[in-house]
Design an enzyme around this catalytic site. Structure first.
Site, mmCIF file in Angstrom:
data_model
loop_
_atom_site.group_PDB
_atom_site.id
_atom_site.type_symbol
_atom_site.label_atom_id
_atom_site.label_comp_id
_atom_site.label_asym_id
_atom_site.label_seq_id
_atom_site.Cartn_x
_atom_site.Cartn_y
_atom_site.Cartn_z
ATOM 1 N N CYS A 48 10.378 -0.124 8.633
ATOM 2 C CA CYS A 48 10.382 0.769 7.743
ATOM 3 C C CYS A 48 11.831 0.968 7.260
ATOM 4 C CB CYS A 48 10.089 2.145 8.092
ATOM 5 S SG CYS A 48 8.316 2.568 8.606
ATOM 6 N N ILE A 52 0.853 -1.356 -0.034
ATOM 7 C CA ILE A 52 -0.169 0.134 -0.133
ATOM 8 C C ILE A 52 0.898 1.120 -0.082
ATOM 9 C CG2 ILE A 52 -2.089 1.296 1.210
ATOM 10 C CD1 ILE A 52 -2.464 -1.730 0.216
ATOM 11 N N LYS A 96 6.441 -2.711 16.988
ATOM 12 C CA LYS A 96 6.067 -3.896 16.233
ATOM 13 C C LYS A 96 7.173 -4.364 15.736
ATOM 14 C CE LYS A 96 2.307 -5.034 12.918
ATOM 15 N NZ LYS A 96 1.054 -4.406 12.375
HETATM 16 C C1 FMN Z 1 -3.331 -4.136 3.647
HETATM 17 C C2 FMN Z 1 -2.307 -4.103 4.516
HETATM 18 C C3 FMN Z 1 -2.090 -3.036 5.364
HETATM 19 C C4 FMN Z 1 -1.140 -3.074 6.417
HETATM 20 N N1 FMN Z 1 -0.650 -1.704 6.797
HETATM 21 C C5 FMN Z 1 0.320 -1.648 8.005
HETATM 22 C C6 FMN Z 1 0.654 -0.649 8.654
HETATM 23 O O1 FMN Z 1 0.385 0.719 8.114
HETATM 24 N N2 FMN Z 1 1.415 -0.599 9.763
HETATM 25 C C7 FMN Z 1 1.679 -1.728 10.107
HETATM 26 O O2 FMN Z 1 2.538 -1.892 10.984
HETATM 27 N N3 FMN Z 1 1.394 -2.895 9.657
HETATM 28 C C8 FMN Z 1 0.314 -2.747 8.603
HETATM 29 N N4 FMN Z 1 -0.152 -4.127 8.362
HETATM 30 C C9 FMN Z 1 0.229 -5.338 8.740
HETATM 31 C C10 FMN Z 1 -0.631 -5.931 9.682
HETATM 32 O O3 FMN Z 1 -0.911 -4.803 10.856
HETATM 33 C C11 FMN Z 1 -0.241 -7.316 10.270
HETATM 34 O O4 FMN Z 1 1.054 -7.114 11.122
HETATM 35 C C12 FMN Z 1 -0.006 -8.224 9.298
HETATM 36 O O5 FMN Z 1 -0.881 -8.211 8.272
HETATM 37 C C13 FMN Z 1 -0.153 -9.930 9.968
HETATM 38 O O6 FMN Z 1 -1.343 -9.995 10.373
HETATM 39 P P1 FMN Z 1 -2.489 -10.564 9.675
HETATM 40 O O7 FMN Z 1 -1.931 -11.954 9.072
HETATM 41 O O8 FMN Z 1 -3.607 -10.971 10.641
HETATM 42 O O9 FMN Z 1 -3.111 -9.747 8.534
HETATM 43 C C14 FMN Z 1 -0.898 -4.054 6.929
HETATM 44 C C15 FMN Z 1 -1.406 -5.211 6.569
HETATM 45 C C16 FMN Z 1 -1.986 -5.397 5.563
HETATM 46 C C17 FMN Z 1 -2.518 -6.796 4.732
#
Ligand code: FMN
Ligand code: FAD
Ligand code: FAD
Ligand code: FMN
Ligand code: FES
Ligand code: FES
Lengths: 304, 259, 304, 259
Positions: C130, C71, C165
């Site tokens: 990042c 994104i 995180k």
């Molecule tokens: C579309 C999308 C956008 C995300 N944006 C962020 C973000 O802005 N900051 C962040 O720390 N993690 C972001 N993540 C990571 C999620 O918070 C999470 O750590 C990761 O998707 C693993 O968890 P899940 O398998 O339950 O999705 C994003 C994940 C997805 C899929």
């Protein structure tokens, strides 16, 4: 005209770019070898110098899109390998590489000495995803110096092709790739399994007796493609891609991403015809796109 | 070993939650021995195949018996006639019946089939083979309660056993069984451990997780009394009861369901 | 009696151990907030000091058991966040943490200053996945010193809870976990996405415009459980587990493996009721096992 | 926005490989506007839901039209009446018809529905709404070849167009269309780019990958001429044609199939 599928990988000429991955094809003797024409080569189950019993069950657990395994490198040891399997491999029309393992660089080296010049053994694939017992159990594969030391130790003991199989649990695979290239590897294989864990909610303990296991299967494919690509960008020697390949399209992703050949692992468990289907599907893709040989497949490999 | 797509031919219920599925699989129907299994896969579905003992084999059709214990079995039970699954088999070494030492030289040997819950799975074929070896077949079938007993037990004599006493013997199938020349057993691993205590020479079909079913993954390790492991899918799933190190074999696998 | 599901995590008391993960719940304002009772808290979409447009499409691609996303941290920047969203958060009955991002430790610090003491902002989640622009683009999260520096920079600027995180692409997550604990983190979140790649076989190029993307969803769960467990073993502060949670059993794996709370990410895309179902399923599990509170759930956490 | 399990009620073919599926979804049937979509999920099935425009809505039932372009659509087409899918919708902003400036103040405005291949999907509802706004409806429908034209085009006037000239106008739907007060278009993104050239004020329904369909993932970015992106699932999928930066919008998505 069927396209030319042969490739040259790290000292070996293969009639097909599709190999059987270590630990997922046994010693090649378990299942009747159908459709050999599709098999570029085989990497045998990982072996240590000494016989190993492996871990207690449960050894595997299914996960979304994949599986965890902790087999514990069960195997008969070098002597039995030379006695029972190598003579049969010597009769086959495709090369067999032996996946070698050790607890110290010296043990890898000894294994190479023992297996060098044994008819039927066409090369080595060094599994550096082993704990380095002399260094407190850190994986060789996580540390560029330890990885290079193992590679060099084996390289010095043999004239056979030496491939090094990289571990994915690193922050920069390019660093390790370059280290083992400099240490004399003829090719890299990327990648081995990722460490994972699954918890049983009856016993409130890990499902695997070994507690953790290696994740393989389609789930890891996007990670594997990325890591193989990163490795290919970092070195000049060929990279053999693997991780989650189940069909020709999957294999083509690795090839386009810069790999010279691929290995099929877990997919063979599910589909005993997987290797043949991958081979035939790659050939069909090349034909459909009008390429005469695999060498003509466009690659996406911007140099670092 | 055959690999092909097999169409579902039918389904019937044989106990609470327990169903028999039929598949058109002529090659396997012809070749299969009692105690062997097939490894079934389908898409969309689980990543790995799912192993099932062949329950009956007849002409062009094989049958398997199962309960929904997880997503894979639930999906199989949701299939409709004509739906296809990829079928790999027959796999494993089955029971040794006509050629067994236990029956050698006896005019009419006494064979006991001992099944707990879903452990009925290999028994109809075992009954068939025992009968064709001119044996007298006693089938002892146990479950937690009456409605969980498979309605299709079959033999010269049938003994039912339920944990709650709601039908037949009040107690386990092992306790309900008489002695015999040859004991063939299948059921939860902890029932098989009890079999091993009483009849060290019994042939038991064990259950393990399986990665491939063809001997290449080493995932189906069965711990042996003499040390080391071998493969349930290749050297097994049938073992001499006393050869298995029962304490080291996980006991929570789903044959236990319904027992 | 419904079991007590409240937890104390890094300076915050939550009524439920289930939070919404950053980037998968927007700013909480997009979708009508049903079933709030189940929501322990929310982490807002990652923000930088300045507005960011994000990456061109395609931004997502499905993979076996998961999805890749790139994104590009599209977002309105700190001022708009304070103006448009914080006032609404201030009215809600669950805490909102802001996921903060930067290209240098100083930028993270500035963001913390700007957002500190803004009503509606209950804490920070530092996203250390990042690229560190000052260090040639290496991720902060791969380097214990850089990770600690960012944590400390934020810690010094705020009295609000600071969660960090972690990125999964490291060879030893325990090292990073300890480094940020020492630098003053109140809790850790494990884990962010894994880097992956998917190749389009028409264009022979990556499917994502950004070339690589982060893998999330059920595919990564066994890896995430293992990494969260490793982090929990390494530190004394609470660990919030995430990665591939889609149902209560998945969440319970993280909790048993040593996590104090969990976040649900990708699952919300597929099932808008996922968080409520996870919450209710955990409660049902506790009840079925006769536990009066989440604190009674057995943990599998051998200390290092 | 509703979320519930919807049973498949029926299936019919409308072109080569193109089928209409009906689902029992009263809430959505009642609420949906032309150009809105539903996001469908099922298990076992793909990880993410699959977005489909609502094709028709009638009493208790909604319909969607699709071809098998990948695993998900193939699975949907393999379902049988009674099978259930999880249905989330209606989603997105639909066409602006009765309230549109283009028709404001006109006794009988001229509306053109322009569809390429699977771009027929939102048109029956658009035709319904245009007619109830007392407009004169011309439906221009194009495909590669005659057998790929959807047999259910509907309007006061119908113009067919095929790339190979096998039926109707020999050329694209855009070239075949007359002018009108209001143009509503759906089809491959590159067809929509051509629409934007000719009718900057046309309303076009674009296609993107979608992660959630509900505005939270930012995966469905539509690049805008004025810079930046917005969300096809929330601000879209219908846009003023000239507002989209067509060069930056991927053009290889599967509405293209069958065009
Ligand atoms: C579309 C999308 C956008 C995300 N944006 C962020 C973000 O802005 N900051 C962040 O720390 N993690 C972001 N993540 C990571 C999620 O918070 C999470 O750590 C990761 O998707 C693993 O968890 P899940 O398998 O339950 O999705 C994003 C994940 C997805 C899929
Ligand atoms: C040789 C052999 C013969 C069998 N015969 C029968 C039979 O005739 N009838 C019958 O109902 N069951 C039989 N089983 C067990 C059956 O294979 C499992 O119940 C089934 O795989 C569970 O799949 P699932 O997706 O429903 O469950 P899952 O949701 O995958 O898991 C439920 C439980 O099933 C077990 N399981 C999952 N995958 C496997 C696997 N690959 N191998 C073994 N166990 C697994 C695990 O204990 C797990 O906890 C047999 C198993 C073996 C090894
Ligand atoms: C608002 C909207 C409305 C749509 N309406 C219709 C319709 O009415 N009829 C119809 O046939 N199709 C419609 N589509 C396209 C449809 O969603 C895709 O064809 C479908 O998701 C493909 O799924 P698959 O599993 O068969 O293909 P896959 O095997 O997943 O992939 C095949 C191709 O489908 C596309 N695709 C995959 N996942 C998605 C996704 N989540 N979103 C968008 N595209 C995807 C990709 O281009 C991919 O290359 C619509 C898409 C959108 C965004
Ligand atoms: C059951 C099993 C056993 C394995 N044994 C070995 C081994 O002995 N040596 C090795 O280097 N890799 C071993 N691997 C790793 C595979 O060779 C391969 O790297 C990995 O599984 C990823 O590929 P895949 O997803 O195609 O299986 C094993 C994998 C599995 C699943
Ligand atoms: S199941 Fe793979 S070796 Fe037995
Ligand atoms: S599809 Fe997720 S924001 Fe549009």
């Amino acid at each position: 005209m069927t396209p030319d599928m042969s490739v040259e990988v790290g000292g070996l000429r293969l009639r097909s770019p599709v190999l059987a991955a270590s630990g997922t094809f046994g010693y090649g003797t378990e299942v009747p070898l159908l459709e050999r024409r599709a098999l570029g080569g085989m990497v045998s189950k990982g072996i240590f110098l000494q016989p190993r019993q492996g871990t207690p069950p449960p050894r595997i657990v299914e996960t979304p899109g994949g599986m965890l395994n902790a087999i514990g490198l069960q195997g008969p040891g070098a002597d039995a390998l030379v006695r029972d399997y190598a003579p049969r491999w010597a009769e086959w029309d495709f090369p067999v590489l032996v996946n070698i393992n050790g607890e110290s660089a010296a043990e890898y080296a000894e294994l190479a000495v023992r297996l060098d010049r044994v008819p039927g053994i066409a090369g080595f694939e060094i599994n550096i995803s082993c704990p380095n017992v002399e260094q407190g159990g850190l994986y060789f594969g996580n540390d560029p110096r330890a990885a290079a030391a193992v590679t060099e130790a084996v390289r010095k003991r043999t004239k056979l092709p030496v491939w090094v199989k990289l571990t994915p649990m690193v922050s920069d695979i390019g660093v390790i790739a370059r280290a083992v290239e400099s240490a004399g590897a003829d090719a890299l294989c990327a990648i081995n399994t990722f460490v994972g864990m699954s918890i049983d909610l009856n016993s409130y303990r890990p499902r695997l007796s070994f507690r953790t296991g290696g994740l393989s299967g389609p789930a890891i494919r996007p990670l594997a493609v990325h890591l193989a690509h990163q490795a290919a960008r970092a070195v000049r020697i060929p990279v053999v891609g693997l991780g989650g390949i189940a069909c020709a399209e999957d294999a083509l992703e690795f090839l386009v991403a810069g790999c010279t050949a691929v290995q099929v692992g877990t997919a063979t468990f599910v589909n005993p015809r997987a290797i043949a289907e991958v081979h035939d599907g790659i050939a069909a893709h090349l034909e459909a796109k009008g390429f005469n040989s695999l060498a003509d497949l466009p690659r996406y490999l911007p140099r670092d | 070993m055959f690999l092909f797509d097999a169409a579902l031919t039918g389904k019937r219920q044989v106990a609470r939650g327990m169903f028999v599925l039929g598949f058109r699989a002529p090659e396997i129907a012809h070749a299969v021995r009692a105690g062997q299994f097939v490894n079934l896969g389908w898409s969309p579905g689980p990543v790995l195949r799912r192993p099932f003992s062949v329950y009956r084999a007849d002409g062009e059709t094989i049958e398997v018996v199962l309960k929904a214990v997880g997503a894979g079995t639930a999906q199989l039970l949701g299939m409709k006639p004509g739906d296809r699954v990829s079928c790999l088999g027959p796999l494993g070494r089955g029971f040794e019946i006509s050629g067994s030492r236990a029956l050698a030289g006896r005019a009419q040997g006494a064979v006991i089939l001992l099944s707990g819950g879903l452990g009925v799975a290999p028994m109809p074929l075992a009954a068939r083979d025992a009968r064709s070896a001119a044996a007298h077949v006693t089938w002892v079938h146990g479950a937690r309660t009456a409605v969980e007993l498979c309605s299709e037990a079959d033999g010269d004599k049938i003994i039912w056993a339920t944990d709650d006493g709601s039908r037949g013997f009040h107690g386990t199938a092992v306790a309900a069984a008489p002695d015999a020349d040859l004991v063939l057993a299948c059921g939860p691993n902890r029932m098989l451990a009890a079999v091993a205590e009483r009849w060290p020479d019994a042939q038991v079909a064990v259950e393990t997780y399986m990665g491939c079913g063809t001997g290449i993954c080493l995932g189906c390790a069965v711990p042996l009394k003499r040390g080391g492991y071998d493969r349930a899918c290749t050297e097994g799933p049938v073992y001499r009861a006393a050869d298995v190190d029962w304490a080291a074999l996980p006991a929570h696998l789903p044959y236990a369901v319904g027992e």
